[in-house]
Design an enzyme around this catalytic site. Structure first.
Site, PDB file in Angstrom:
ATOM      1  N   GLY A  68     -26.465 -53.162  14.295  1.00 48.18           N
ATOM      2  CA  GLY A  68     -25.594 -52.970  13.064  1.00 48.18           C
ATOM      3  C   GLY A  68     -26.187 -53.705  11.672  1.00 48.18           C
ATOM      4  N   SER A  69     -27.627 -53.994  11.569  1.00 46.64           N
ATOM      5  CA  SER A  69     -28.099 -54.314  10.363  1.00 46.64           C
ATOM      6  C   SER A  69     -27.990 -53.406   9.329  1.00 46.64           C
ATOM      7  CB  SER A  69     -29.541 -54.941  10.689  1.00 46.64           C
ATOM      8  OG  SER A  69     -30.381 -54.035  11.088  1.00 46.64           O
ATOM      9  N   TRP A  70     -28.370 -52.130   9.497  1.00 41.04           N
ATOM     10  CA  TRP A  70     -28.190 -50.946   8.436  1.00 41.04           C
ATOM     11  C   TRP A  70     -26.825 -50.940   8.061  1.00 41.04           C
ATOM     12  CZ3 TRP A  70     -32.057 -46.476   8.449  1.00 41.04           C
ATOM     13  CH2 TRP A  70     -33.388 -47.093   8.429  1.00 41.04           C
TER      14      TRP A  70
ATOM     15  N   SER B 210     -34.525 -55.680  10.569  1.00 45.88           N
ATOM     16  CA  SER B 210     -34.628 -54.283  10.074  1.00 45.88           C
ATOM     17  C   SER B 210     -33.904 -54.003   8.955  1.00 45.88           C
ATOM     18  CB  SER B 210     -34.367 -53.268  11.270  1.00 45.88           C
ATOM     19  OG  SER B 210     -32.912 -53.614  11.703  1.00 45.88           O
TER      20      SER B 210
ATOM     21  N   LYS C  26     -35.972 -43.037  11.438  1.00 46.96           N
ATOM     22  CA  LYS C  26     -37.464 -43.902  11.999  1.00 46.96           C
ATOM     23  C   LYS C  26     -37.926 -42.752  12.578  1.00 46.96           C
ATOM     24  CE  LYS C  26     -37.340 -47.844  13.853  1.00 46.96           C
ATOM     25  NZ  LYS C  26     -37.042 -48.870  14.858  1.00 46.96           N
TER      26      LYS C  26
ATOM     27  N   ASP D   5     -23.083 -45.538  18.100  1.00 53.41           N
ATOM     28  CA  ASP D   5     -24.197 -46.007  19.054  1.00 53.41           C
ATOM     29  C   ASP D   5     -23.482 -45.887  20.396  1.00 53.41           C
ATOM     30  OD1 ASP D   5     -27.097 -47.530  18.667  1.00 53.41           O
ATOM     31  OD2 ASP D   5     -26.105 -47.565  20.657  1.00 53.41           O
TER      32      ASP D   5
ATOM     33  N   ASP E 299     -21.881 -40.544  21.948  1.00 53.91           N
ATOM     34  CA  ASP E 299     -23.227 -39.898  21.982  1.00 53.91           C
ATOM     35  C   ASP E 299     -23.292 -38.848  20.906  1.00 53.91           C
ATOM     36  OD1 ASP E 299     -25.503 -38.441  22.754  1.00 53.91           O
ATOM     37  OD2 ASP E 299     -24.669 -37.823  24.849  1.00 53.91           O
TER      38      ASP E 299
END
Length: 317
Positions: free
Chosen positions: A56-58, A25, A165, A84, A100
């Site tokens: 954590g890719s972004w 992603s 998204k 997250d 949250d």
């Protein structure tokens, strides 16, 4: 992203492992940036929040874009926060919060880290566990986006950017119109790394410009409608159209966001299968299986493995 996967023929899957990204992603955000350039100005990218960030890719992409080794760039005042509910393994220059996004304490913690300054850029690549029932998946995803938007309106500075998204569906233009009251420009974009068979796309909201007489205030006891009370977007309503039963607006106007593809034809096609003898793959590394970039932080099978190793897991007779 493990060592073996049914998606191992996917070029983005392999490129992510080769380039050290935790998930494919990452290329969705990179291709969105190729079109809109919201990450290219390092001077205007000092406070950033990545919502629903795991694995954590972004956050990795944002970290590499924000924190450079150039002597001309001052990294001291830059802050990048990843939020997250799931635990995340550490990432260089990223402050991780297991929290949250709907809770006011999370908002307070972010503002505390930022020194009560507003964010320049907020993004969310979060999505619910899909059921295959498109109407249900679209509804749950829109609720997630609205939760992210609530937090975003409290922390995003004037003229800031929001990327999230979405799942495109019958009533998605309701969301476009709602966002149109808060941002100068709203675009629906589909990166080439996003599979064509998927309903997912991304809303790129440029130029945050909320009504001057509206002050967002996050309250866990208030509904989304109550949160946006006083903002023009709360005036939108749904009613049946005689023809297609699509959303109708009280002012008679409907917002249709511009749709565009990102990544260009020079990028890999995520729905295609490539072979190693193709000329396009000549710059890739060896054909050997690659190790995972990041091991699972809290896999559901972890407890079972621990019991098995200790001899406490036995088969029922």
């Amino acid at each position: 992203m493990g060592k073996s996967s049914k998606d191992k023929r996917d070029l983005y899957y392999r490129k992510a492992k080769e380039e050290g990204y935790r998930a494919r992603s990452a290329y969705k955000l990179l291709q969105l940036n190729e079109e809109f350039h919201f990450l290219d100005n390092e001077d205007n990218l000092k406070k950033v929040v990545d919502l629903c960030a795991a694995p954590g890719s972004w956050s990795q992409v944002l970290s590499r874009k924000m924190f450079t080794e150039s002597k001309e760039v001052d990294n001291k005042n830059k802050k990048l926060i990843a939020v997250d509910l799931q635990p995340m393994s550490p990432i260089d220059n990223v402050i991780t919060l297991q929290a949250d996004i709907t809770h006011p304490k999370t908002l307070a913690r972010i503002l505390e880290i930022f020194g009560n300054e507003k964010a320049d850029f907020v993004c969310s690549d979060g999505a619910p566990d899909v059921t295959g029932l498109h109407d249900l998946d679209e509804y749950v995803q829109q609720q997630l986006i609205m939760s992210a938007l609530q937090l975003t309106t409290c922390i995003l500075k004037q003229n800031g950017t929001f990327v999230a998204k979405i799942f495109r569906g019958r009533d998605i233009d309701m969301l476009y119109s709602q966002l149109g009251y808060l941002f100068d420009r709203v675009v629906c974009a589909k990166p080439r790394s996003s599979r064509g068979t998927s309903l997912e796309a991304f809303i790129v909201c440029l130029g945050y410009n909320p009504p001057s007489n509206w002050e967002p205030k996050l309250d866990i006891n208030k509904s989304i409608e109550e949160f946006f009370n006083g903002c023009k977007m709360s005036q939108l309503s749904l009613s049946d159209d005689n023809d297609n039963k699509l959303p109708q607006w009280k002012d008679g106007q409907r917002e249709i966001a511009k749709f565009m593809s990102c990544g260009g034809l020079q990028s890999f096609d995520s729905d295609a299968t490539y072979h190693y003898d193709d000329e396009i793959l000549s710059n890739l590394k060896d054909k050997l299986s690659l190790d995972p970039v990041q091991s699972p932080t809290n896999p559901p099978y972890k407890k079972a493995l621990e019991l098995k190793r200790s001899g406490k897991l036995t088969r029922a007779v």
